[in-house]
Design a protein around this motif. Structure first.
Motif, PDB file in Angstrom:
ATOM      1  N   PRO A 225       0.521  -1.693  -0.009  1.00  0.00           N
ATOM      2  CA  PRO A 225       0.127  -0.325   0.119  1.00  0.00           C
ATOM      3  C   PRO A 225       1.111   1.242   0.156  1.00  0.00           C
ATOM      4  N   ALA A 226       0.421   1.941  -0.385  1.00  0.00           N
ATOM      5  CA  ALA A 226       1.569   3.342  -1.014  1.00  0.00           C
ATOM      6  C   ALA A 226       1.242   4.564   0.321  1.00  0.00           C
ATOM      7  N   GLU A 227       0.251   3.700   2.109  1.00  0.00           N
ATOM      8  CA  GLU A 227       0.630   4.390   2.436  1.00  0.00           C
ATOM      9  C   GLU A 227       1.401   4.299   3.914  1.00  0.00           C
ATOM     10  N   GLY A 228       2.304   3.051   3.312  1.00  0.00           N
ATOM     11  CA  GLY A 228       3.094   2.471   4.318  1.00  0.00           C
ATOM     12  C   GLY A 228       4.692   1.442   4.340  1.00  0.00           C
ATOM     13  N   LEU A 229       5.533   1.808   4.544  1.00  0.00           N
ATOM     14  CA  LEU A 229       7.003   1.053   4.266  1.00  0.00           C
ATOM     15  C   LEU A 229       7.336  -0.038   4.747  1.00  0.00           C
ATOM     16  N   PHE A 230       6.733  -0.932   3.516  1.00  0.00           N
ATOM     17  CA  PHE A 230       7.366  -2.348   3.671  1.00  0.00           C
ATOM     18  C   PHE A 230       8.125  -2.263   3.478  1.00  0.00           C
ATOM     19  N   TYR A 231       9.403  -3.538   3.667  1.00  0.00           N
ATOM     20  CA  TYR A 231      10.527  -4.048   3.316  1.00  0.00           C
ATOM     21  C   TYR A 231      11.535  -3.122   2.410  1.00  0.00           C
ATOM     22  N   PRO A 333       6.516  14.084   7.185  1.00  0.00           N
ATOM     23  CA  PRO A 333       5.590  14.142   8.404  1.00  0.00           C
ATOM     24  C   PRO A 333       6.663  12.879   9.063  1.00  0.00           C
ATOM     25  N   VAL A 334       6.008  12.981  10.632  1.00  0.00           N
ATOM     26  CA  VAL A 334       6.561  11.226  11.445  1.00  0.00           C
ATOM     27  C   VAL A 334       5.553  10.288  11.238  1.00  0.00           C
ATOM     28  N   LEU A 335       6.583   9.265  10.345  1.00  0.00           N
ATOM     29  CA  LEU A 335       6.737   8.063   9.818  1.00  0.00           C
ATOM     30  C   LEU A 335       6.518   6.563  10.968  1.00  0.00           C
ATOM     31  N   ASP A 336       6.093   5.699  10.612  1.00  0.00           N
ATOM     32  CA  ASP A 336       6.171   4.559  10.820  1.00  0.00           C
ATOM     33  C   ASP A 336       7.379   4.049  10.773  1.00  0.00           C
ATOM     34  N   ALA A 337       8.635   3.037  11.060  1.00  0.00           N
ATOM     35  CA  ALA A 337       9.851   2.689  11.065  1.00  0.00           C
ATOM     36  C   ALA A 337       9.091   1.863   9.815  1.00  0.00           C
ATOM     37  N   PRO A 338       9.847   1.483   8.272  1.00  0.00           N
ATOM     38  CA  PRO A 338       9.477   0.149   7.980  1.00  0.00           C
ATOM     39  C   PRO A 338       9.252  -1.406   9.041  1.00  0.00           C
ATOM     40  N   ILE A 339       8.794  -1.703   7.624  1.00  0.00           N
ATOM     41  CA  ILE A 339       8.831  -3.596   8.089  1.00  0.00           C
ATOM     42  C   ILE A 339       9.475  -3.920   7.205  1.00  0.00           C
ATOM     43  N   VAL A 340      10.375  -5.106   8.276  1.00  0.00           N
ATOM     44  CA  VAL A 340      11.293  -5.795   6.847  1.00  0.00           C
ATOM     45  C   VAL A 340      11.566  -6.816   7.508  1.00  0.00           C
ATOM     46  N   SER A 341      11.350  -7.205   8.465  1.00  0.00           N
ATOM     47  CA  SER A 341      10.620  -9.023   8.958  1.00  0.00           C
ATOM     48  C   SER A 341       9.825  -9.493   8.123  1.00  0.00           C
ATOM     49  N   SER A 342       9.983 -10.492   8.215  1.00  0.00           N
ATOM     50  CA  SER A 342       8.925 -12.438   7.613  1.00  0.00           C
ATOM     51  C   SER A 342       7.307 -11.472   8.473  1.00  0.00           C
ATOM     52  N   ASN A 343       6.563 -11.489   7.651  1.00  0.00           N
ATOM     53  CA  ASN A 343       5.664 -11.856   7.832  1.00  0.00           C
ATOM     54  C   ASN A 343       4.900 -13.648   8.638  1.00  0.00           C
ATOM     55  N   ILE A 344       4.884 -14.275  10.363  1.00  0.00           N
ATOM     56  CA  ILE A 344       4.931 -14.839  10.031  1.00  0.00           C
ATOM     57  C   ILE A 344       3.046 -15.796  10.237  1.00  0.00           C
ATOM     58  N   LYS A 429      -5.280   5.529  10.287  1.00  0.00           N
ATOM     59  CA  LYS A 429      -4.428   5.825   9.291  1.00  0.00           C
ATOM     60  C   LYS A 429      -4.840   4.431   8.904  1.00  0.00           C
ATOM     61  N   SER A 430      -4.702   4.267   6.922  1.00  0.00           N
ATOM     62  CA  SER A 430      -4.646   3.093   6.767  1.00  0.00           C
ATOM     63  C   SER A 430      -3.828   2.318   6.938  1.00  0.00           C
ATOM     64  N   VAL A 431      -2.355   2.333   7.568  1.00  0.00           N
ATOM     65  CA  VAL A 431      -1.876   0.881   7.549  1.00  0.00           C
ATOM     66  C   VAL A 431      -0.959   1.182   8.982  1.00  0.00           C
ATOM     67  N   LYS A 432      -2.104   0.455   9.625  1.00  0.00           N
ATOM     68  CA  LYS A 432      -1.747   0.930  10.994  1.00  0.00           C
ATOM     69  C   LYS A 432      -0.749  -0.481  11.549  1.00  0.00           C
ATOM     70  N   ILE A 433       0.567   0.259  12.468  1.00  0.00           N
ATOM     71  CA  ILE A 433       1.859  -0.699  12.449  1.00  0.00           C
ATOM     72  C   ILE A 433       1.893  -0.347  14.061  1.00  0.00           C
ATOM     73  N   ASN A 434       1.323  -1.781  14.478  1.00  0.00           N
ATOM     74  CA  ASN A 434       1.503  -1.532  16.090  1.00  0.00           C
ATOM     75  C   ASN A 434       2.610  -2.345  16.695  1.00  0.00           C
ATOM     76  N   ARG A 435       3.408  -1.577  17.203  1.00  0.00           N
ATOM     77  CA  ARG A 435       4.336  -1.924  17.577  1.00  0.00           C
ATOM     78  C   ARG A 435       4.598  -1.734  19.232  1.00  0.00           C
ATOM     79  N   PHE A 436       5.138  -3.168  20.292  1.00  0.00           N
ATOM     80  CA  PHE A 436       5.466  -3.214  21.374  1.00  0.00           C
ATOM     81  C   PHE A 436       6.600  -4.621  22.330  1.00  0.00           C
ATOM     82  N   ASP A 437       6.609  -4.619  23.008  1.00  0.00           N
ATOM     83  CA  ASP A 437       7.485  -5.373  23.744  1.00  0.00           C
ATOM     84  C   ASP A 437       6.842  -6.844  23.067  1.00  0.00           C
TER      85      ASP A 437
END
Length: 467
Positions: A225-231, A333-344, A429-437
């Motif tokens: 999607p245009a709104e998220g940084l994937f890989y 704008p402030v952006l979420d960090a890219p997703i670079v890991s495998s999608n399990i 957001k159309s691409v919602k990134i949720n990071r947590f411990d």
């Protein structure tokens, strides 16, 4: 372990150690947001497709073509750099290895390289030296797909992964500061090499270890999607393949590319065939792209002598008369960090509340962002669930929609016989990134508490990121 694989891994280990030591004494590591801003501020650069295809009149040549064909008797990278300067470009990017696997640098990983051609000169070194001498920044292109070394679908081995790591290590340790690495032939429908076949996470962190300030671009990110940084650190758009950045709404750091000539690599008819109109390139492409945080890279293909043709040189000078770099673009704008890991969660068993007709739950984790699970309109509180069938560790969840719709939701994971909440709140957001411990659980679930219209999910991702 066979001897060749051992050799590759030894090369990688030595080069990696050397690079880490070298990197520790060089420039300070900058935040990704600052690097993204610097990249879009460059505005305009030169792509240079120059490799074995140049000598075979095809962009995809015979992968077993002899290195003796590569013979640029008048190679002059300074001419390239001065041509880029004439167009007011700020950087250049060279194809170090294209899909047929020929390396235009002095590599120790394969005999299929420029040192075994009649030229016997390191083109990457001459390119980087010439562009820096002319005040231009340096970027490199590298293809994961490699048909000469049989690095292609259903044939990938540990030796291939070791070769990729060793080659990238060479490129990022032998030629000084590399502002960006553009990677091609990965996760594309025509290459069919996934981010798991050649592990993206490993390559990404290798690059950042070797050169922390090198931004990484995957040239085949169009499916995301245009709104998220994937890989990728930068959104990419190959305009010749029909990929288009929105000239109205884009706010992501982006790169778009086109060739000045008819194709990426030089063809025998190029000297007598008109190139793209400079005024149209400036007014209809370069300026509108810059206005939406998109850097434009224009490919200029050297001929078999290793020089630009006269019609290409004239077009670049005309571009330079029509366009001048106005300096930094507006702040990103402030952006979420890219997703670079495998999608399990990809293609794992899934369940959901009642779906709308055929838009069932499997379409929310099929690795296809154009299909979606859509909730039936009669369901008051829709939910969607992934079942791992055993405990897995994870620390990131993404929820991607085709259009922003879901505004309030809860994320839960199942562990030790009970559901535990990870997130409960609002995110429009159309691409919602949720990071947590990091947590361990056998299931993951989303409850959709509020949506503007019928709730839907294009892709639900679960990741165990390195941090």
């Amino acid at each position: 372990m066979n001897k060749k694989l051992t050799f590759f891994i030894l090369i990688l280990a030595i080069a990696h150690f050397s690079a880490v030591v070298k990197a520790q004494g060089t420039s300070k590591k900058l935040p990704l947001a600052e690097l993204q801003q610097q990249f879009v501020d460059l505005r305009f650069g030169m792509f240079i497709h120059f490799n074995m295809p140049t000598y075979m009149n095809q962009d995809w040549p015979d992968p077993d073509a002899s290195p003796t064909l590569f013979n640029p008797t008048k190679l002059n990278c300074d001419q390239w750099a001065k041509a880029a300067k004439s167009a007011n470009m700020t950087y250049g990017c060279l194809t170090t290895k294209h899909h047929s696997g020929f390396c235009v640098w002095d590599t120790k990983t394969t005999d299929y390289n420029v040192m075994n051609s009649p030229l016997k000169r390191d083109v990457v070194k001459e390119f980087t030296d010439a562009f820096r001498a002319n005040g231009l920044k340096v970027m490199l292109y590298y293809s994961i797909l490699d048909t000469h070394h049989r690095l292609r679908p259903n044939m990938i081995t540990p030796k291939h992964i070791a070769m990729v790591k060793a080659q990238i290590t060479e490129l990022l340790t032998k030629y000084g500061e590399i502002s960006a690495l553009i990677i091609d032939g990965w996760d594309a429908p025509w290459s069919r090499i996934s981010y798991d076949d050649i592990p993206f996470d490993d390559i990404y962190h290798l690059v950042k270890t070797l050169q922390p300030n090198c931004v990484i671009m995957d040239l085949n990110g169009a499916k995301y999607p245009a709104e998220g940084l994937f890989y990728t650190d930068i959104k990419t758009y190959e305009m010749g393949a029909g990929q288009r950045v929105s000239k109205e709404s884009n706010h992501m750091p982006a790169l778009a590319c086109l060739p000045l000539q008819q194709n990426w690599f030089w063809k025998t008819n190029f000297p007598t065939t008109a190139v793209k109109d400079p005024a149209k390139l400036v007014n209809e492409t370069l300026i509108p792209l810059n206005n939406v945080d998109c850097n434009f890279i224009l490919n200029v293909a050297p001929n078999r002598d290793g020089l630009f043709d006269d019609n290409a040189l004239a077009a670049l000078k005309e571009i330079g008369k029509l366009w001048h770099n106005e300096g930094p673009v507006k702040k990103l704008p402030v952006l979420d960090a890219p997703i670079v890991s495998s999608n399990i969660a990809k293609k794992q068993p899934s369940s959901a509340s009642w779906s709308d007709d055929s838009n069932i739950m499997d379409q929310a984790n099929d690795d296809d962002f154009t299909s979606s699970w859509i909730s039936n309109p009669t369901v008051d509180k829709p939910w969607y669930e992934i079942d791992f069938d055993r405990d897995r560790s994870f620390n990131t969840i993404s929820v991607a929609e085709e259009k922003a719709n879901i505004t309030n939701y809860r994320l839960e994971y199942y562990a030790n016989g009970e559901w535990k909440t990870i997130f409960n709140g609002e995110n429009g957001k159309s691409v919602k990134i949720n990071r947590f411990d990091r947590v361990w659980g056998s299931k993951v679930r989303i409850w959709i508490d509020k949506s503007a219209r019928q709730a839907s999910i294009a892709e639900f991702g679960v990741y165990d990121e390195r941090r």
